[in-house]
Design an enzyme around this catalytic site. Structure first.
Site, PDB file in Angstrom:
ATOM      1  N   ASP A   1       0.857  -1.191   0.000  1.00  0.00           N
ATOM      2  CA  ASP A   1       0.000   0.000   0.000  1.00  0.00           C
ATOM      3  C   ASP A   1       0.886   1.232   0.000  1.00  0.00           C
ATOM      4  O   ASP A   1       2.016   1.200   0.508  1.00  0.00           O
ATOM      5  CB  ASP A   1      -0.915   0.016   1.230  1.00  0.00           C
ATOM      6  CG  ASP A   1      -1.870   1.197   1.208  1.00  0.00           C
ATOM      7  OD1 ASP A   1      -2.611   1.344   0.210  1.00  0.00           O
ATOM      8  OD2 ASP A   1      -1.871   1.989   2.172  1.00  0.00           O
TER       9      ASP A   1
ATOM     10  N   ASP B   1      -2.376  -0.682   6.716  1.00  0.00           N
ATOM     11  CA  ASP B   1      -3.322  -1.071   5.666  1.00  0.00           C
ATOM     12  C   ASP B   1      -2.844  -2.330   4.937  1.00  0.00           C
ATOM     13  O   ASP B   1      -3.655  -3.166   4.530  1.00  0.00           O
ATOM     14  CB  ASP B   1      -3.519   0.069   4.674  1.00  0.00           C
ATOM     15  CG  ASP B   1      -4.419   1.172   5.232  1.00  0.00           C
ATOM     16  OD1 ASP B   1      -4.836   1.048   6.397  1.00  0.00           O
ATOM     17  OD2 ASP B   1      -4.683   2.154   4.517  1.00  0.00           O
TER      18      ASP B   1
ATOM     19  N   HIS C   1      -5.529   6.447   7.405  1.00  0.00           N
ATOM     20  CA  HIS C   1      -4.837   5.558   6.485  1.00  0.00           C
ATOM     21  C   HIS C   1      -3.351   5.529   6.837  1.00  0.00           C
ATOM     22  O   HIS C   1      -2.751   6.556   7.117  1.00  0.00           O
ATOM     23  CB  HIS C   1      -5.016   6.037   5.042  1.00  0.00           C
ATOM     24  CG  HIS C   1      -6.396   5.840   4.519  1.00  0.00           C
ATOM     25  ND1 HIS C   1      -6.651   5.426   3.233  1.00  0.00           N
ATOM     26  CD2 HIS C   1      -7.604   5.982   5.110  1.00  0.00           C
ATOM     27  CE1 HIS C   1      -7.965   5.339   3.052  1.00  0.00           C
ATOM     28  NE2 HIS C   1      -8.556   5.682   4.176  1.00  0.00           N
TER      29      HIS C   1
END
Length: 245
Positions: free
Chosen positions: A7, A168, A163
């Site tokens: 990610d 993630d 985030h």
């Protein structure tokens, strides 16, 4: 089979508009199991951080484009390396593994931009497995965001207040294993074949099961046998228990 669940966090949506990667997180899987190896790096984007992007990931409060009172907390980026300093180390970690990414086209276009800017070959799109597309195919019409998939599979994402690339990636690894059928979908418990047992002379022993010296005593009681016989009597001669197999 080696896979890298990956990610990124960025300053915006399009590298063609000057936006850059500010964080990369990755988790290594081998035969669909986490190995414990991870990659994590914050990156100086060599530009300011839009307020909208900061609200999503909380990274770069020291380079916010919005003038005014400094925002407390978050991750600073002025002292972090630029992508050109970490790009090769990132590629070394990835190696020839297949990438697993949620909404792969987004991350892959940013990686392509950064690698080509360094004069390195971009990772081909075929190297990426897109879990967003997997989820939309498996659950058509249902929400397919990472949070929605966590709710569907009962995966704890309570730590995901903002985030973050490594967090993630760790969550996505769990989601990916559920999308392909749960942990150990191919029942491969180990990639290593155990060594055979050997006797005192060093010869390999081929083990075979043997009959018990004495049969185990029955566990059914006389009362249970009588109750079963009474039930069969009520069923008549057509009962399958009275037929020879």
């Amino acid at each position: 089979m080696r896979e890298i669940v990956l990610d990124t966090e960025t300053t915006g949506f399009e590298p063609s508009e000057g936006h850059r990667i500010v964080e990369i997180g990755a988790v290594e899987l081998f035969n669909h199991l986490p190995t414990g190896r991870t990659y994590h790096q914050y990156i100086n984007p060599e530009r300011g951080m839009p307020a909208g992007a900061f609200e999503v990931h909380g990274i770069g409060h020291d380079i916010l484009e919005t003038p005014g009172k400094p925002v407390p907390g978050g991750v600073t980026l002025r002292d972090k390396p630029v992508f050109a300093r970490i790009g090769q180390a990132f590629l070394d970690f990835v190696g020839d593994a297949q990438l697993v990414i949620h909404n792969a086209s987004f991350d892959m276009k940013f990686l392509k931009f950064e690698l080509e800017r360094m004069g390195l070959a971009a990772l081909p799109p075929s190297r990426a497995t897109d879990t967003l597309m997997m989820a939309r195919t498996k659950f058509p019409g249902s929400p397919a965001s990472l949070d929605a998939l966590c709710r569907r599979f009962g995966i704890d994402n309570s730590m995901r207040e903002k985030h973050g690339a490594l967090l993630d990636s760790e969550i996505l690894a769990e989601v990916y294993l559920e999308l392909i059928g749960g942990r150990q979908p191919d029942l491969v418990l180990s990639s290593v074949t155990p060594a055979p047992a050997r006797n005192a002379s060093g010869e390999a022993i081929t083990w075979r099961p043997r009959p018990r010296p004495e049969p185990l005593p029955p566990r059914i009681t006389e009362e249970e046998l009588a109750a079963h016989a009474a039930m069969l009597a009520k069923l008549g001669d057509a009962a399958i228990w009275k037929k020879d197999v």
